[in-house]
Design a protein around this motif. Structure first.
Motif, PDB file in Angstrom:
ATOM      1  N   ARG A  74      65.278 -71.604 -61.193  1.00 12.55           N
ATOM      2  CA  ARG A  74      65.459 -70.149 -61.335  1.00 12.55           C
ATOM      3  C   ARG A  74      64.217 -69.495 -61.940  1.00 12.55           C
ATOM      4  NH1 ARG A  74      70.608 -69.989 -63.430  1.00 12.55           N
ATOM      5  NH2 ARG A  74      71.182 -70.060 -61.225  1.00 12.55           N
ATOM      6  N   ALA A  75      63.617 -70.134 -62.922  1.00 14.64           N
ATOM      7  CA  ALA A  75      62.418 -69.582 -63.551  1.00 14.64           C
ATOM      8  C   ALA A  75      61.300 -69.408 -62.522  1.00 14.64           C
ATOM      9  CB  ALA A  75      61.962 -70.484 -64.696  1.00 14.64           C
ATOM     10  N   GLN A  76      61.118 -70.420 -61.667  1.00 14.00           N
ATOM     11  CA  GLN A  76      60.090 -70.334 -60.639  1.00 14.00           C
ATOM     12  C   GLN A  76      60.446 -69.298 -59.579  1.00 14.00           C
ATOM     13  OE1 GLN A  76      57.211 -71.512 -60.748  1.00 14.00           O
ATOM     14  NE2 GLN A  76      56.473 -71.112 -58.669  1.00 14.00           N
ATOM     15  N   HIS A  77      61.710 -69.240 -59.221  1.00 12.41           N
ATOM     16  CA  HIS A  77      62.199 -68.266 -58.240  1.00 12.41           C
ATOM     17  C   HIS A  77      61.936 -66.837 -58.724  1.00 12.41           C
ATOM     18  CE1 HIS A  77      65.888 -67.059 -55.559  1.00 12.41           C
ATOM     19  NE2 HIS A  77      64.749 -66.797 -54.962  1.00 12.41           N
ATOM     20  N   LEU A  78      62.254 -66.577 -59.972  1.00 19.22           N
ATOM     21  CA  LEU A  78      62.023 -65.253 -60.554  1.00 19.22           C
ATOM     22  C   LEU A  78      60.538 -64.927 -60.585  1.00 19.22           C
ATOM     23  CD1 LEU A  78      64.604 -65.468 -63.456  1.00 19.22           C
ATOM     24  CD2 LEU A  78      64.618 -63.713 -61.689  1.00 19.22           C
ATOM     25  N   HIS A  79      59.746 -65.900 -61.017  1.00 17.14           N
ATOM     26  CA  HIS A  79      58.302 -65.697 -61.169  1.00 17.14           C
ATOM     27  C   HIS A  79      57.605 -65.451 -59.838  1.00 17.14           C
ATOM     28  CE1 HIS A  79      54.118 -66.467 -62.266  1.00 17.14           C
ATOM     29  NE2 HIS A  79      54.085 -67.410 -61.336  1.00 17.14           N
ATOM     30  N   ALA A  80      57.948 -66.236 -58.832  1.00 17.88           N
ATOM     31  CA  ALA A  80      57.193 -66.214 -57.582  1.00 17.88           C
ATOM     32  C   ALA A  80      57.759 -65.281 -56.517  1.00 17.88           C
ATOM     33  CB  ALA A  80      57.108 -67.640 -57.011  1.00 17.88           C
ATOM     34  N   LEU A  81      59.049 -64.941 -56.613  1.00 21.95           N
ATOM     35  CA  LEU A  81      59.657 -64.146 -55.543  1.00 21.95           C
ATOM     36  C   LEU A  81      60.459 -62.948 -56.031  1.00 21.95           C
ATOM     37  CD1 LEU A  81      60.231 -63.850 -52.484  1.00 21.95           C
ATOM     38  CD2 LEU A  81      62.267 -65.253 -52.837  1.00 21.95           C
ATOM     39  N   ILE A  82      61.455 -63.178 -56.866  1.00 21.12           N
ATOM     40  CA  ILE A  82      62.395 -62.099 -57.185  1.00 21.12           C
ATOM     41  C   ILE A  82      61.726 -60.952 -57.934  1.00 21.12           C
ATOM     42  CG2 ILE A  82      64.491 -61.493 -58.458  1.00 21.12           C
ATOM     43  CD1 ILE A  82      65.582 -64.269 -57.827  1.00 21.12           C
ATOM     44  N   LYS A  83      61.069 -61.240 -59.056  1.00 18.12           N
ATOM     45  CA  LYS A  83      60.461 -60.165 -59.841  1.00 18.12           C
ATOM     46  C   LYS A  83      59.371 -59.414 -59.074  1.00 18.12           C
ATOM     47  CE  LYS A  83      61.505 -61.740 -64.527  1.00 18.12           C
ATOM     48  NZ  LYS A  83      60.929 -62.195 -65.825  1.00 18.12           N
ATOM     49  N   PRO A  84      58.437 -60.117 -58.409  1.00 19.43           N
ATOM     50  CA  PRO A  84      57.424 -59.376 -57.644  1.00 19.43           C
ATOM     51  C   PRO A  84      58.020 -58.487 -56.562  1.00 19.43           C
ATOM     52  CG  PRO A  84      56.729 -61.655 -57.947  1.00 19.43           C
ATOM     53  CD  PRO A  84      58.159 -61.568 -58.418  1.00 19.43           C
ATOM     54  N   SER A  85      59.074 -58.972 -55.909  1.00 22.85           N
ATOM     55  CA  SER A  85      59.707 -58.172 -54.857  1.00 22.85           C
ATOM     56  C   SER A  85      60.336 -56.913 -55.439  1.00 22.85           C
ATOM     57  CB  SER A  85      60.767 -59.006 -54.131  1.00 22.85           C
ATOM     58  OG  SER A  85      60.191 -60.119 -53.489  1.00 22.85           O
ATOM     59  N   LEU A  86      61.093 -57.060 -56.514  1.00 30.32           N
ATOM     60  CA  LEU A  86      61.745 -55.903 -57.133  1.00 30.32           C
ATOM     61  C   LEU A  86      60.719 -54.893 -57.638  1.00 30.32           C
ATOM     62  CD1 LEU A  86      64.584 -57.724 -59.121  1.00 30.32           C
ATOM     63  CD2 LEU A  86      64.843 -56.421 -57.005  1.00 30.32           C
ATOM     64  N   GLU A  87      59.651 -55.397 -58.229  1.00 32.26           N
ATOM     65  CA  GLU A  87      58.612 -54.511 -58.763  1.00 32.26           C
ATOM     66  C   GLU A  87      57.900 -53.746 -57.654  1.00 32.26           C
ATOM     67  OE1 GLU A  87      56.293 -57.229 -61.036  1.00 32.26           O
ATOM     68  OE2 GLU A  87      57.776 -57.360 -62.652  1.00 32.26           O
ATOM     69  N   ALA A  88      57.860 -54.336 -56.453  1.00 31.00           N
ATOM     70  CA  ALA A  88      57.228 -53.680 -55.310  1.00 31.00           C
ATOM     71  C   ALA A  88      58.165 -52.707 -54.598  1.00 31.00           C
ATOM     72  CB  ALA A  88      56.727 -54.734 -54.322  1.00 31.00           C
ATOM     73  N   GLY A  89      59.400 -52.592 -55.101  1.00 31.82           N
ATOM     74  CA  GLY A  89      60.368 -51.692 -54.493  1.00 31.82           C
ATOM     75  C   GLY A  89      61.203 -52.313 -53.398  1.00 31.82           C
ATOM     76  N   THR A  90      61.072 -53.624 -53.208  1.00 32.63           N
ATOM     77  CA  THR A  90      61.844 -54.344 -52.192  1.00 32.63           C
ATOM     78  C   THR A  90      63.182 -54.785 -52.777  1.00 32.63           C
ATOM     79  OG1 THR A  90      59.811 -55.161 -51.161  1.00 32.63           O
ATOM     80  CG2 THR A  90      61.846 -56.362 -50.670  1.00 32.63           C
ATOM     81  N   TRP A  91      64.245 -54.619 -52.010  1.00 30.73           N
ATOM     82  CA  TRP A  91      65.550 -55.102 -52.453  1.00 30.73           C
ATOM     83  C   TRP A  91      65.610 -56.616 -52.266  1.00 30.73           C
ATOM     84  CZ3 TRP A  91      70.432 -51.684 -51.655  1.00 30.73           C
ATOM     85  CH2 TRP A  91      70.143 -50.371 -52.022  1.00 30.73           C
TER      86      TRP A  91
END
Length: 210
Positions: A74-91
């Motif tokens: 989960r830590a890697q998932h958040l770091h590499a995909l989830i957080k960057p996507s949300l910050e870029a405005g992607t759902w």
């Protein structure tokens, strides 16, 4: 503008894969930029951890080892995909997230909920899903549906009592956080299930009907 974070939860056989695809199509039709992912997994490294977790094995697996691997992925998932996507405005639409850890490792395995909460705070900080859709149906119905699919992984091979505890925790968490959770009755036809989902997406997130 940050994106919205939607998670899909439920015990085996509730129809997560089918309804994940429906939600994906519904959001795309509304013109929403979207990333679809899953847990454990979602990135190259996290998928390698997923393979470790799901593979049936003769060696007894420590509940703590299982829990820590879940949060490592989960830590890697958040770091590499989830957080960057949300910050870029992607759902982000995710098949399972931390509610599954409370349900499976906490309810099913009997791991301390306090330990899970501590790891949740460490790994996620304040990040939580905007909406969690809980597909719910009696465990025996879900297991019967699941038996019609491919061979079971290490979790799917558990006994019915395990999944009863998982479902109990899911429903308890939904009762505790009614603003975030929406319980979807997964027992009727797929059309009726997806009609419920469509209504929730409109009511909670303003996604228009198509």
């Amino acid at each position: 503008m940050t994106g919205r974070f939607i998670t899909l939860e439920g015990v085996e056989g509730v129809g997560k894969s089918t309804n994940l695809e429906h939600i994906k199509c519904r959001l795309a039709a509304a013109g929403i930029k979207l990333v679809v992912t899953r847990e454990p997994g979602g990135t190259e490294m996290a998928e390698e951890i997923r393979a470790l977790l799901l593979q049936p094995r003769d060696e007894s697996v420590s509940e703590m080892a299982e829990l820590l691997l879940m949060f490592a992925a989960r830590a890697q998932h958040l770091h590499a995909l989830i957080k960057p996507s949300l910050e870029a405005g992607t759902w982000v639409l995710c098949d399972r997230f931390t509610d599954a850890t409370f349900a499976y490792q906490g309810g099913g395995r009997g791991v301390s909920f306090e330990w899970i909460s501590t790891l949740e705070a460490m790994v996620q900080q304040s990040l939580r899903p905007d909406l969690t859709l809980l597909l719910d149906l009696p465990v025996e119905v879900g297991l019967e549906r699941a038996r019609q699919r491919s061979a079971f992984d290490r979790f799917e091979a558990e006994q019915q009592h395990f999944f009863e505890q998982v479902r109990k925790v899911y429903l308890h968490r939904a009762a505790q956080e009614p603003e975030r959770f929406a319980i979807i009755d997964a027992t009727p036809s797929i059309d009726r299930v997806q009609a419920q989902i469509d209504q929730v997406l409109f009511d909670k997130l303003g996604v228009p009907a198509v």
